[in-house]
Write an enzyme that holds these catalytic residues in place. Structure first.
Site, PDB file in Angstrom:
ATOM      1  CB  SER B 171      -0.873  -0.046   1.245  1.00 39.77           C
ATOM      2  OG  SER B 171      -1.645   1.097   1.329  1.00 39.77           O
ATOM      3  CG  HIS B 185      -3.968   5.160  -3.085  1.00 35.79           C
ATOM      4  ND1 HIS B 185      -5.004   4.475  -3.688  1.00 35.79           N
ATOM      5  CD2 HIS B 185      -3.706   4.515  -1.935  1.00 35.79           C
ATOM      6  CE1 HIS B 185      -5.345   3.462  -2.918  1.00 35.79           C
ATOM      7  NE2 HIS B 185      -4.582   3.451  -1.858  1.00 35.79           N
ATOM      8  CG  ASN B 187      -4.637  -1.008  -2.185  1.00 36.30           C
ATOM      9  OD1 ASN B 187      -5.026  -2.171  -2.219  1.00 36.30           O
ATOM     10  ND2 ASN B 187      -5.460   0.013  -2.317  1.00 36.30           N
ATOM     11  CE1 TYR B 188      -2.916  -3.233  -8.570  1.00 36.16           C
ATOM     12  CE2 TYR B 188      -1.130  -1.775  -7.898  1.00 36.16           C
ATOM     13  CZ  TYR B 188      -2.183  -2.076  -8.739  1.00 36.16           C
ATOM     14  OH  TYR B 188      -2.525  -1.215  -9.749  1.00 36.16           O
ATOM     15  NE  ARG B 189      -7.541  -5.588  -1.023  1.00 29.70           N
ATOM     16  CZ  ARG B 189      -7.807  -4.580  -1.843  1.00 29.70           C
ATOM     17  NH1 ARG B 189      -6.879  -3.701  -2.146  1.00 29.70           N
ATOM     18  NH2 ARG B 189      -9.007  -4.441  -2.371  1.00 29.70           N
ATOM     19  CD  GLU B 342       0.770   6.771  14.361  1.00 29.66           C
ATOM     20  OE1 GLU B 342       1.029   7.298  13.268  1.00 29.66           O
ATOM     21  OE2 GLU B 342       0.226   7.368  15.295  1.00 29.66           O
TER      22      GLU B 342
END
Lengths: 380, 380
Positions: B171, B185, B187-189, B342
């Protein structure tokens, strides 16, 4: 001189009056009169004073007309609106008097779709003392959207999607520039809705809470003691309950800390009766100026450095986290169909920062504050 | 030299290896091997290279061991993790090379509770070019919390509260300082979960999207064209679908505008098979550097004034509104029991402002951007 003749002199009044007196809901056609349900009710004689004048942006004033002596007691939405308009007026004047650079509030008045109320919002931005301050009075007459009706039913109200309601409220958030001056938030509202069986349900809600960036124990004590006195007059033990409510409501669960040092917070208030509940809400709302102004006067000339400013901006980041993730008012605003979206974000801090893994140094004044935010104290 | 001997030389590796190889879920006791369900499956010979070295904050490097030649093909969580670690490493190096003041990323490595994965987060703050940039790889092995299981069932997954899962993802969010440089931005999951009847379900998800503050049509066109090329290789028509997904996902409903100018966005990707879906995700992730770095190089020396900076900060306010109110990733993070809080807020802009009723002037470059955010365009 009657109210009518004044309307002719100040044309702006007509619009305002229309909105205020349009208590008749367009959908139901019935007048919102909380007294009408009381058996044997006789119109009460009540000599009420006019609301405060409203200052327009061009420097002129809009006066609200004096009601003829001997007119019947106005209904609760009207009384609530009158009361919070006065509170709004006094607070706006008091805050302007604190501004060292002469910055003034700007009036943003919005009429909702015809007959569905209006919003009177005073906003001061980029002041020397107040970086952003907003005091808004909002009157909405509409029918409940599905989601809100569902939430109310979950809270035990006998309402349905499409039930006609009226809400009258004041909402205020003050973000001072100096990190030594705490931020304050309060809102007080009256809500009335026609239930499924035609009965009228009403309740008050609201609260006042303080968000310091640096803890001044004397201030915190004074703030809570005053609130306790007001609550004690209303009902013994209510302060303790409302303070607990406040701490629990203003919890930023994912951070395991509260937003500020609390105050009072209540909802669905109906006891012991409408008159006394209103009197309590009135005394809470009127207490804001004497609660907050001394803190501004005391701290506004304190010197502050970039570390303290940074800490304030980090805490303001937490402020917006709370508002967008947990706050019921914001959620309500985003779901409601009569929302003025800018008013929902009026409460947003003027400026905020997020720093990855920022931790105050042990033993610092920032850490002292965190201690209180992680373990709320009984101040009074 | 084998992997084991290297572990002795660099003690930090042991920990990393342990986390990576601890694919056995503590609750189920079964090893996560996606191949194990395939009838007649023979371990595939696969000569794979070591992952990239990890730079520690003290300037030393942690090397990942080389797997012995001839070792069987690792399972998909391991392959995914290797791939995204490489992407992370290259991006971190590429971004550091752009910094004019020599600012470096800091490594924040967190081991979750024993055996439940780890997070490797690189964060650069207060750079000259990048005001805040975070690239995080996260591996989590745990059991589904009730809410998340419920949401997955609503999406048609055969899972239950407590089903063991493994998620491996990268991410990243980059907030440049110069308002002329867009934020990006991605993200890869990869997600794998043991269903109720013991079967393994897996899917890929992710996307890349661009958030400019000032629109450069050439940039937008190039950005979307490159994504289209990658998608076309995977499946004809997929770009159009993923672009629509992206615009619809990144909509700030209460503002009636999108967060940025879009890109691609997909979830629950399982077609045509695991190998090809992985290949697609890999090409998307590897494309980030060539997609974004040219934009940084092109715009980072552009001059900007306070009006442009203000506009950037206002748009960043919208960014956090989206993330906290709508973003599924943030919601997931706040609900998950293995969250490092965080890391959820790593995506938060370094600084944001809210101004009451700010409206760009008609005909201005700010208004031009709003036009595109209100009416998303088909760029490619």
């Amino acid at each position: 001189m009657t109210g009518e003749s004044r309307v002719r002199v100040f044309p702006g009044v007509g619009l305002l009056l229309m909105a205020v007196s349009l208590a008749a809901h367009s959908a139901s056609g019935s007048r919102y009169d909380v007294n009408s349900d009381r058996p044997g009710h006789q119109p009460e004689k009540y000599y009420w004073r006019p609301g405060p004048p409203i200052k327009n942006n061009d420097g002129t004033w809009t006066f609200q007309p004096r009601t003829s002596i001997g007119e019947p007691m106005p209904d609760m939405p009207t009384r609530m609106e009158r009361m919070i308009r006065k509170v709004q007026f006094r607070l706006v004047k008091a805050l302007e008097a604190q501004e060292t650079g002469g910055k003034k509030f700007q009036l943003h008045r919005t009429n909702r779709t015809k007959g569905s109320g209006e919003s009177v919002m005073y906003v001061l931005q980029s002041g020397d003392v107040f970086e952003k301050a907003g005091v808004g009075v909002s009157v909405a007459r509409h029918t409940l959207p599905p989601k809100i009706a569902q939430q109310m039913r979950a809270r035990g109200k006998d309402v349905d999607e499409g039930s006609p309601f009226i809400s009258v409220g004041i909402s205020c958030i003050i973000h001072p520039r100096n990190p030594m001056v705490p931020a304050i938030h309060f809102n007080y509202r009256y809500f009335e809705v026609k239930g499924r069986n035609g009965s009228t349900q009403w309740w008050f809600g609201g609260g006042t809470d303080l968000t310091p960036y640096y803890l001044d124990e004397g201030d915190a004590l004074a703030f809570h003691s005053t609130l306790k006195k007001i609550c004690d007059k209303y009902e013994k033990g209510s302060y303790e309950k409302f303070k607990r409510n406040c701490d629990s409501y203003f919890t930023i669960a994912h951070r395991n800390e509260t937003r500020g040092i609390g105050g009072i917070f209540f909802d669905d208030l109906t006891t012991p009766d409408q008159k006394l509940a209103f009197a309590f809400v009135k005394s809470c709302a009127k207490a804001v100026v004497p609660l907050y102004l001394p803190l501004v006067r005391k701290h506004k000339y304190y010197k502050w450095n970039s570390t303290e400013r940074k800490w304030q901006l980090i805490r303001r980041g937490r402020y917006i986290e709370f508002n967008l993730i947990y706050d019921r008012g914001t959620k309500y605003g985003l779901q409601s169909t009569v929302t003025i979206i800018e008013n929902v974000f009026m409460a947003a801090p003027p400026k905020a920062i997020w720093e990855y893994k920022y931790e105050p140094q042990a033993g610092s004044r920032e850490a002292d504050l965190m201690e209180v935010l992680r373990h709320p104290r009984d101040w009074a």
